[in-house]
Design a protein around this motif. Structure first.
Motif, PDB file in Angstrom:
ATOM      1  N   PHE A 283       0.840  -1.201   0.000  1.00 53.71           N
ATOM      2  CA  PHE A 283       0.000   0.000   0.000  1.00 53.71           C
ATOM      3  C   PHE A 283       0.874   1.250   0.000  1.00 53.71           C
ATOM      4  N   ALA A 284       1.967   1.216   0.769  1.00 53.05           N
ATOM      5  CA  ALA A 284       2.873   2.373   0.823  1.00 53.05           C
ATOM      6  C   ALA A 284       3.498   2.647  -0.538  1.00 53.05           C
ATOM      7  N   GLU A 285       3.889   1.592  -1.264  1.00 52.17           N
ATOM      8  CA  GLU A 285       4.483   1.772  -2.595  1.00 52.17           C
ATOM      9  C   GLU A 285       3.470   2.372  -3.570  1.00 52.17           C
ATOM     10  N   TYR A 286       2.242   1.871  -3.502  1.00 50.07           N
ATOM     11  CA  TYR A 286       1.200   2.409  -4.380  1.00 50.07           C
ATOM     12  C   TYR A 286       0.939   3.878  -4.088  1.00 50.07           C
ATOM     13  N   VAL A 287       0.806   4.196  -2.804  1.00 52.82           N
ATOM     14  CA  VAL A 287       0.520   5.579  -2.406  1.00 52.82           C
ATOM     15  C   VAL A 287       1.638   6.509  -2.870  1.00 52.82           C
ATOM     16  N   VAL A 288       2.876   6.098  -2.671  1.00 51.76           N
ATOM     17  CA  VAL A 288       4.012   6.932  -3.054  1.00 51.76           C
ATOM     18  C   VAL A 288       4.049   7.128  -4.567  1.00 51.76           C
ATOM     19  N   MET A 289       3.852   6.054  -5.345  1.00 54.86           N
ATOM     20  CA  MET A 289       3.814   6.173  -6.798  1.00 54.86           C
ATOM     21  C   MET A 289       2.726   7.149  -7.236  1.00 54.86           C
ATOM     22  N   SER A 290       1.545   6.970  -6.688  1.00 54.90           N
ATOM     23  CA  SER A 290       0.411   7.792  -7.087  1.00 54.90           C
ATOM     24  C   SER A 290       0.595   9.249  -6.688  1.00 54.90           C
ATOM     25  N   GLU A 291       1.013   9.489  -5.456  1.00 50.05           N
ATOM     26  CA  GLU A 291       1.162  10.856  -4.966  1.00 50.05           C
ATOM     27  C   GLU A 291       2.336  11.574  -5.606  1.00 50.05           C
ATOM     28  N   MET A 292       3.448  10.867  -5.812  1.00 56.09           N
ATOM     29  CA  MET A 292       4.602  11.490  -6.460  1.00 56.09           C
ATOM     30  C   MET A 292       4.296  11.796  -7.927  1.00 56.09           C
ATOM     31  N   ASN A 293       3.456  10.988  -8.550  1.00 56.54           N
ATOM     32  CA  ASN A 293       3.059  11.261  -9.924  1.00 56.54           C
ATOM     33  C   ASN A 293       2.268  12.567 -10.006  1.00 56.54           C
ATOM     34  N   LYS A 294       1.456  12.819  -8.983  1.00 56.48           N
ATOM     35  CA  LYS A 294       0.687  14.063  -8.938  1.00 56.48           C
ATOM     36  C   LYS A 294       1.565  15.258  -8.603  1.00 56.48           C
ATOM     37  N   ASP A 295       2.458  15.082  -7.643  1.00 54.83           N
ATOM     38  CA  ASP A 295       3.287  16.196  -7.182  1.00 54.83           C
ATOM     39  C   ASP A 295       4.525  15.644  -6.487  1.00 54.83           C
ATOM     40  N   ALA A 296       5.638  15.645  -7.201  1.00 53.09           N
ATOM     41  CA  ALA A 296       6.871  15.044  -6.672  1.00 53.09           C
ATOM     42  C   ALA A 296       7.566  15.919  -5.651  1.00 53.09           C
ATOM     43  N   SER A 297       7.048  17.120  -5.396  1.00 51.40           N
ATOM     44  CA  SER A 297       7.675  17.982  -4.402  1.00 51.40           C
ATOM     45  C   SER A 297       7.108  17.759  -3.002  1.00 51.40           C
ATOM     46  N   GLN A 298       6.129  16.879  -2.878  1.00 49.47           N
ATOM     47  CA  GLN A 298       5.516  16.630  -1.573  1.00 49.47           C
ATOM     48  C   GLN A 298       6.524  16.074  -0.574  1.00 49.47           C
ATOM     49  N   GLU A 299       6.342  16.450   0.678  1.00 47.63           N
ATOM     50  CA  GLU A 299       7.154  15.876   1.751  1.00 47.63           C
ATOM     51  C   GLU A 299       6.610  14.486   2.078  1.00 47.63           C
ATOM     52  N   PHE A 300       7.517  13.542   2.326  1.00 51.31           N
ATOM     53  CA  PHE A 300       7.083  12.183   2.669  1.00 51.31           C
ATOM     54  C   PHE A 300       6.265  12.176   3.955  1.00 51.31           C
ATOM     55  N   LYS A 301       6.622  13.049   4.876  1.00 47.67           N
ATOM     56  CA  LYS A 301       5.876  13.135   6.131  1.00 47.67           C
ATOM     57  C   LYS A 301       4.422  13.501   5.871  1.00 47.67           C
ATOM     58  N   GLU A 302       4.214  14.393   4.912  1.00 44.08           N
ATOM     59  CA  GLU A 302       2.862  14.820   4.572  1.00 44.08           C
ATOM     60  C   GLU A 302       2.041  13.650   4.021  1.00 44.08           C
ATOM     61  N   ILE A 303       2.664  12.822   3.177  1.00 46.01           N
ATOM     62  CA  ILE A 303       1.981  11.654   2.612  1.00 46.01           C
ATOM     63  C   ILE A 303       1.652  10.648   3.713  1.00 46.01           C
ATOM     64  N   GLU A 304       2.600  10.449   4.614  1.00 46.07           N
ATOM     65  CA  GLU A 304       2.380   9.508   5.720  1.00 46.07           C
ATOM     66  C   GLU A 304       1.225   9.943   6.598  1.00 46.07           C
ATOM     67  N   GLU A 305       1.122  11.231   6.865  1.00 43.90           N
ATOM     68  CA  GLU A 305       0.018  11.731   7.689  1.00 43.90           C
ATOM     69  C   GLU A 305      -1.312  11.591   6.968  1.00 43.90           C
ATOM     70  N   ARG A 306      -1.322  11.875   5.671  1.00 46.31           N
ATOM     71  CA  ARG A 306      -2.570  11.835   4.901  1.00 46.31           C
ATOM     72  C   ARG A 306      -3.125  10.420   4.829  1.00 46.31           C
ATOM     73  N   TYR A 307      -2.248   9.425   4.684  1.00 48.83           N
ATOM     74  CA  TYR A 307      -2.690   8.041   4.519  1.00 48.83           C
ATOM     75  C   TYR A 307      -2.463   7.192   5.762  1.00 48.83           C
ATOM     76  N   ARG A 308      -2.063   7.848   6.855  1.00 54.76           N
ATOM     77  CA  ARG A 308      -1.859   7.161   8.136  1.00 54.76           C
ATOM     78  C   ARG A 308      -0.858   6.022   8.012  1.00 54.76           C
ATOM     79  N   LEU A 309       0.260   6.317   7.351  1.00 59.69           N
ATOM     80  CA  LEU A 309       1.338   5.341   7.210  1.00 59.69           C
ATOM     81  C   LEU A 309       2.310   5.468   8.374  1.00 59.69           C
TER      82      LEU A 309
END
Length: 454
Positions: A283-309
């Motif tokens: 799930f983490a790999e999918y989320v990272v692929m999808s979110e980085m495709n939308k905006d590769a400047s995102q902070e990883f911490k922000e993605i983790e908080e959004r998806y509760r990783l």
């Protein structure tokens, strides 16, 4: 306190509108749910020279209603979609001088664009070291370039690493009438396997770039498209090409591809599947692929908080995807070029012996550096039916297309050129950037040819 709403819990129409806004905006956007409403903000982390730290700033853009309509704030930071509108609104009567500056960026801006194309996640300080100027001087140049060329940050993905083959379909209508751009766009953007559609004039009328798991899937998709009311009434000739992209060129993938197709590859532990299969993603790999495709400047911490990783899991997944070659790099895409149009050039091989003898000359042509904000060709691919090479070139000056045709005909032997003018991108984005050609696969091949000749 206002809380960000989880993406998967958003009303479908709100989510669709927000995703479209994120794709088209050169700024980072976020969606906040406040008292039952959905509000869109642009945000950034800016470096404060006085306080010697990054500061978070945001700007309210407007509200998305439950039915998906966007109600814009009266004063918005969104940029005009067309390049001419951008020039007019920013430079007024000085358009000609401004256009020259944008056609020929200064050396520092070109260097920064090249560095960002190779890794868009680098900080201003890291880029400044490579460019050779102070961060404070570079920041304004990068900000201006991002705004001017509507640069978005994304990731370069290799779809073959997770089970998809690339195809290019060219269409030529033999009837006088043709389907409208609106009808073609409405139909093809519904198919998540379709990544790019160009409306053209000349030897071809349409170019459709899509991904498919198998040839059977491909045939089903094309049959459905051709049988639809949009195309069925018009006589046309369709050619399907298997595509091989050399390292250094790519087509950005649409977000719909991840939402509708790659999401099915996520592994969930069950009694039947206690262990993850090689073709499956966490799930983490999918989320990272999808979110980085939308905006590769995102902070990883922000993605983790959004998806509760778990803390650190997004960064770990990103490094793993890089290590496995699924993600080549974080890069940029220029969505607003000061080009008159794109030239779609099919270099058809008619004599393989003559073609091979002129291979070195062809590579030198493709790899030639320019003073423009992009590479000479924003897309290069080997195709199979007929055998040849497809090139996509931004034409910045009126005389450039004829000059390019003459150069290709002179330097490459055993070929026939088929050319179309791509004046409209109906679906997806073109991978326009300033890639470091010395890091490309074709550059390495050229060096080998030079070495062998010695």
């Amino acid at each position: 306190m206002a809380k960000r709403h989880k993406v998967e819990l958003l009303p479908a129409k709100v989510r669709e509108t927000f995703e479209r806004m994120k794709q088209s905006s050169p700024n980072k956007l976020k969606l906040m749910k406040i008292k039952g409403g959905y509000f869109v903000y642009a945000y950034a982390y800016l470096y404060d020279e006085n306080q010697k730290r990054h500061k978070y700033v945001q700007h309210y853009l407007g509200k998305i209603n439950d039915d998906g309509t966007f109600v814009e704030r009266k004063r918005s930071i969104r940029h005009p979609e067309s390049f001419s509108a951008y020039l007019q609104s920013n430079f007024g009567g000085g358009i000609e001088n401004a256009l020259n500056r944008l056609l020929y960026p200064d050396v520092v801006t070109l260097s920064a664009l090249r560095v960002l194309s190779m890794d868009s996640r680098q900080s201003i300080a890291e880029i400044a070291k490579q460019v050779g100027i102070p961060p404070s001087s570079l920041a304004s140049k990068i900000k201006r370039a991002i705004e001017t060329y509507a640069i978005s940050k994304t990731v370069e993905l290799r779809p073959d690493t997770f089970g998809y083959t690339r195809y290019l379909v060219t269409v030529k209508f033999v009837s006088e009438s043709k389907p409208s751009d609106e009808a073609v766009k409405a139909l093809l953007e519904k198919e998540p396997r379709v990544q790019l559609v160009l409306r053209m004039s000349g030897d071809y009328d349409l170019a459709i770039y899509l991904l498919a798991e198998t040839t059977a899937v491909l045939e089903d998709i094309l049959y459905q498209i051709r049988s639809s009311p949009v195309f069925a009434a018009y006589s046309s000739v369709w050619h399907v090409n298997y595509v091989v992209e050399p390292y250094g060129w790519f087509v950005p993938l649409r977000n719909e591809f991840f939402e509708h197709l790659i999401s099915q590859k996520v592994w969930h532990r069950t009694k039947e599947t206690p262990k993850r299969q090689q073709s499956q993603l966490t799930f983490a790999e999918y989320v990272v692929m999808s979110e980085m495709n939308k905006d590769a400047s995102q902070e990883f911490k922000e993605i983790e908080e959004r998806y509760r990783l778990n803390v650190g899991s997004a960064a770990y997944a990103y490094d793993k995807l890089i290590g496995n070659g699924i993600i080549e790099r974080a890069t940029i895409v220029m969505q607003r070029l000061p080009a008159k149009y794109l030239a779609f050039i099919f270099v058809v091989q008619t004599n393989i012996d003559e073609f091979n003898r002129s291979l070195r000359s062809m590579l030198e042509e493709i790899l030639e550096e320019t003073a423009f904000p992009t590479n000479k060709f924003v897309y290069v691919a080997n195709v199979s039916s007929p055998y040849g090479i497809v090139l996509l070139a931004p034409i910045y000056l009126e005389e450039d297309l004829q000059k390019l045709k003459n150069e290709l005909a002179e330097r490459i032997k055993g070929i026939k050129l088929e050319i179309a003018i791509a004046a409209n991108v109906l679906v997806g984005k073109v991978g326009a950037r300033k890639f470091d050609m010395k890091k490309s696969q074709l550059y390495n091949l050229l060096q080998q040819l030079k070495q062998n000749k010695k």
